[in-house]
Design a protein around this motif. Structure first.
Motif, short mmCIF file in Angstrom:
data_model
loop_
_atom_site.label_atom_id
_atom_site.label_comp_id
_atom_site.label_asym_id
_atom_site.label_seq_id
_atom_site.Cartn_x
_atom_site.Cartn_y
_atom_site.Cartn_z
N ILE A 90 -8.34 17.72 -21.24
CA ILE A 90 -9.02 18.91 -20.71
C ILE A 90 -8.69 20.11 -21.59
O ILE A 90 -7.53 20.41 -21.83
N GLY A 91 -9.72 20.80 -22.06
CA GLY A 91 -9.53 22.01 -22.84
C GLY A 91 -10.71 22.23 -23.76
O GLY A 91 -11.39 21.28 -24.17
N TYR A 94 -10.94 20.33 -27.21
CA TYR A 94 -10.07 19.16 -27.17
C TYR A 94 -10.94 17.91 -27.21
O TYR A 94 -11.89 17.78 -26.44
N VAL A 107 -6.03 18.30 -29.95
CA VAL A 107 -5.61 19.00 -28.73
C VAL A 107 -4.97 20.35 -29.03
O VAL A 107 -3.91 20.69 -28.51
N GLY A 108 -5.62 21.13 -29.90
CA GLY A 108 -5.17 22.50 -30.14
C GLY A 108 -4.16 22.67 -31.25
O GLY A 108 -3.71 23.79 -31.49
N GLN A 128 -14.39 12.64 -22.03
CA GLN A 128 -13.05 13.21 -22.16
C GLN A 128 -11.99 12.32 -21.52
O GLN A 128 -10.85 12.74 -21.36
N PRO A 153 -0.18 19.03 -19.48
CA PRO A 153 -1.06 20.02 -18.85
C PRO A 153 -0.27 21.26 -18.47
O PRO A 153 0.84 21.17 -17.96
N LYS A 157 -4.15 27.58 -17.23
CA LYS A 157 -5.56 27.26 -17.47
C LYS A 157 -5.87 25.80 -17.20
O LYS A 157 -7.03 25.41 -17.16
N LYS A 159 -5.16 23.30 -19.20
CA LYS A 159 -5.45 22.58 -20.44
C LYS A 159 -4.36 21.55 -20.73
O LYS A 159 -3.21 21.75 -20.36
#
Length: 180
Positions: A90-91, A94, A107-108, A128, A153, A157, A159
């Motif tokens: 989730i994000g 991502y 993932v960021g 996802q 997580p 937020k 994420k």
């Protein structure tokens, strides 16, 4: 008597169980697994069932009774049905992709994170959601936990990588705590 340990384990058709001196070998359609034998317990295979009984009533044998029965039941279920864990990524931005036996996670971080799957495991991606499948319950759970650890997580937020059944307790940010 242990409530879990005293239950007999049914052996489905197509599953072969051999009790050896050191390990119990379970062979089925999906895979072949082994689990260690406990010296404090006796294993009996008869008419399609496995029964574990204690040789003595000691504290350690009582502790091992339910554990060894569950490990053996997991082996039998693993070679017939298999196990799976589903993770959600989730994000914004991502992404997750599977290329052969390598999982590629974006993932960021400044680079994609590559995770190689051990032998006996497979993965598939649907949007996802990443599903890890295999016959060994311990291996499936450990691999899912390793992937989740890459980006846990976060509570503000939401994420990150989380289990499908996991709920993230959300926190109010800096402005959310002020009462106007």
């Amino acid at each position: 008597m242990s409530r879990i340990g005293k239950l007999p384990i049914a052996i489905p058709s197509g599953v072969e169980v051999k009790v050896g001196a050191d390990v119990v070998e379970v062979k089925g359609a999906k895979a072949a697994l082994t689990t260690p034998v406990c010296d404090l317990l006796s294993y009996e295979v008869a008419d399609g069932h496995i029964t574990l009984t204690r040789k003595a009533e000691t504290r350690e044998s009582r502790a091992q009774h339910g554990l060894r029965r569950t490990l053996l039941a997991n082996c039998i279920e693993g070679v017939t049905k298999g196990f799976s864990k589903t993770l959600e990524v989730i994000g914004v931005g991502y992404r997750v992709a599977v290329k052969g036996n390598v999982i590629e996670l974006q993932v960021g971080f400044s680079h994609p994170v590559l995770v190689e799957l051990p032998a006996g495991l497979s993965a598939k991606v649907e949007g996802q959601k990443l599903t890890i499948m295999g016959a060994d319950k311990v291996l499936v759970g450990e691999m899912a936990a390793r992937i989740r650890r890459i980006r846990k997580p976060e509570p503000y937020k939401g994420k990150g990588i989380k289990y499908e059944t996991e709920t993230i307790l959300r926190k109010a940010g800096k402005s959310g705590g002020k009462g106007k």
